[in-house]
Design a protein around this motif. Structure first.
Motif, short mmCIF file in Angstrom:
data_model
loop_
_atom_site.label_atom_id
_atom_site.label_comp_id
_atom_site.label_asym_id
_atom_site.label_seq_id
_atom_site.Cartn_x
_atom_site.Cartn_y
_atom_site.Cartn_z
N TRP A 1 -4.55 19.30 70.36
CA TRP A 1 -5.66 18.24 69.99
C TRP A 1 -6.52 18.15 71.15
CZ3 TRP A 1 -8.13 16.08 66.41
CH2 TRP A 1 -7.49 15.83 65.20
N LYS B 1 -8.84 20.97 70.72
CA LYS B 1 -9.93 20.74 69.38
C LYS B 1 -10.94 19.80 69.97
CE LYS B 1 -6.65 21.18 65.54
NZ LYS B 1 -5.96 20.24 64.32
N LEU B 2 -10.70 18.71 70.59
CA LEU B 2 -11.58 17.79 71.09
C LEU B 2 -12.67 18.32 72.22
CD1 LEU B 2 -9.30 14.49 71.11
CD2 LEU B 2 -10.84 15.20 69.37
N GLY C 1 -14.95 20.50 70.39
CA GLY C 1 -15.83 19.89 69.34
C GLY C 1 -17.35 19.93 69.72
N CYS D 1 -19.01 22.52 67.96
CA CYS D 1 -18.92 22.89 66.44
C CYS D 1 -20.27 22.63 65.68
CB CYS D 1 -17.94 21.59 65.93
SG CYS D 1 -16.22 21.78 66.30
N GLU E 1 -18.19 21.83 60.55
CA GLU E 1 -17.14 21.80 61.36
C GLU E 1 -16.87 20.44 62.04
OE1 GLU E 1 -16.83 26.49 62.75
OE2 GLU E 1 -17.81 24.90 64.10
N GLU F 1 -15.26 18.00 59.34
CA GLU F 1 -13.82 18.31 58.97
C GLU F 1 -12.86 17.93 60.17
OE1 GLU F 1 -13.78 22.60 58.56
OE2 GLU F 1 -14.63 22.67 56.52
N LEU F 2 -13.55 17.89 61.31
CA LEU F 2 -12.81 17.46 62.65
C LEU F 2 -12.68 15.98 62.44
CD1 LEU F 2 -11.69 17.96 65.23
CD2 LEU F 2 -13.82 17.78 66.47
N ASP F 3 -13.78 15.35 61.88
CA ASP F 3 -13.74 13.88 62.00
C ASP F 3 -12.83 13.34 60.95
OD1 ASP F 3 -14.68 11.37 62.23
OD2 ASP F 3 -16.97 11.38 61.29
N GLU G 1 -10.21 14.87 59.95
CA GLU G 1 -8.80 15.11 60.36
C GLU G 1 -8.38 14.33 61.47
OE1 GLU G 1 -6.30 18.93 62.43
OE2 GLU G 1 -8.40 19.31 62.11
N TYR G 2 -9.50 14.00 62.53
CA TYR G 2 -9.00 12.95 63.84
C TYR G 2 -8.82 11.72 63.25
CZ TYR G 2 -9.42 10.65 68.22
OH TYR G 2 -9.21 9.97 69.21
#
Length: 354
Positions: free
Chosen positions: A49, A52-53, A56, A59, A63, A66-68, A70-71
């Motif tokens: 994580w 990923k952050l 970001g 992104c 993307e 999608e991250l928003d 998922e987070y």
């Protein structure tokens, strides 16, 4: 006078990527506001994580969407686990900052992920969130937002300084509250600690072992941001474009980079406080546990540096975002234009019902 009473959960994720801070807080008001932290803890980010952050920032729009999503689900799990563990079902609200991915107020843009309406549905609780976007839309910096809490919850201190991913300061000037970011702190120090296989520099031991480099120090002190007047704020974009390129050419000696950078942090903070033994400054955030940094700062100022109980050090920002949520529920001002540069004082945040 009837006492006003709220129980909320304040949730904060900072740019230093330590994890998610959660604080269950009881706020009351008679002639003034009071608070008590009932339970508080930090859920650390996994390496996955963190990556990923961190990534970001680069992104694409798709993307990021999608991250928003998922987070938001991930954050809901963290919050639900805390609520179950501490039996906090009877809340007035969950007040969540989300996690800043992009902060470009000069372009009229800021993005905190984890603030989607589905957070309330997943939690089965009222959520107050997304506090920064409205201010940027009103021409403000969208940061710092903590000063309303400094003013109403920590009034006795001349300065409130937080040492997190960035150092920011809050104080009264000519009857108005002002606040602004000073410099990067743990965003830089943790970056170099990780290069040495450490999550962070425990007590500042790595920095203390290094040597001061006057050439590097001079380059850092000359950065144009420090000459700007407030309101002003910083994001990872600035670290990546202005700080890391300077430090890169000195990387053969990382402890000395960290030593010099700590000297730089201390210098910049001291410049922003009165050098007066009658002045008391409240210091919070993970940076206060860097003993080397705090010693350097005390060498550069006669002001009294006050470090409160560890739960305030660690969770002050989560407490204040809880407080911002309470003020939003009451439709009272929670963002000060004197701090952010917005067109006017306003009441920011979105309220989602489950």
């Amino acid at each position: 006078m009837k006492t006003i009473d709220y129980k909320v959960l304040g949730v904060m994720s900072g740019t230093s990527l330590d994890g998610v801070d959660l604080a269950y807080i009881h706020f009351t008001k008679d002639s003034q506001w009071h608070f008590k932290i009932l339970k508080a803890e930090t859920t650390r980010y996994s390496p996955e994580w963190k990556k990923k952050l961190n990534d970001g920032l680069n992104c694409t729009y798709r993307e990021l969407e999608e991250l928003d999503e998922e987070y938001t689900s991930y954050l809901a799990t963290i919050i639900s686990n805390f609520m179950d563990k501490h039996s906090t079902k009877k809340l007035d609200a969950v007040c969540s900052h989300g996690h800043t991915i992009k902060h470009e107020p000069e372009n009229g843009f800021t993005l905190q992920i984890g603030n989607l309406p589905k957070l309330a549905a997943l939690l089965g609780a009222r959520v107050v969130c997304d506090f920064r976007v409205q201010d940027v839309g009103l021409g403000g910096q969208g940061a710092p937002l903590v000063p309303i809490g400094d003013q109403l919850l920590f009034a006795p201190y001349t300065y409130c300084v937080n040492l997190g991913g960035f150092a920011n300061i809050s104080t009264n000037k000519d009857g108005d509250r002002i606040a602004y970011d000073i410099c990067a702190v743990n965003t830089v120090l943790n970056y170099y600690s990780e290069k040495l296989g450490k999550e962070y520099d425990d007590g500042g031991k790595i920095a203390r072992s290094g040597k001061f480099d006057p050439d590097l120090y001079e380059l850092l002190e000359a950065l144009p941001f420090y000459k700007l007047n407030s309101p002003k704020s910083l994001g990872m974009e600035w670290v990546n474009s202005s700080i890391l390129p300077i430090l890169k050419s000195f990387e053969e000696d990382i402890p000395s980079i960290m030593n010099t950078y700590c000297q730089h942090i201390a210098s910049e903070i001291a410049k922003n406080m009165k050098d007066d033994p009658n002045v008391e400054a409240l210091f919070t955030g993970g940076g206060v546990f860097n003993n080397f940094l705090m010693e350097l700062l005390q060498q550069k100022t006669t002001a009294k540096l006050s470090i409160p109980a560890s739960e305030i050090v660690n969770f002050k920002e989560a407490v204040i975002f809880g407080f911002l949520g309470v003020l939003k529920l009451r439709e009272e001002i929670n963002v000060l234009s004197s701090v952010t540069g917005a067109e006017y004082d306003h009441c920011a945040g979105l309220v989602y019902e489950p």
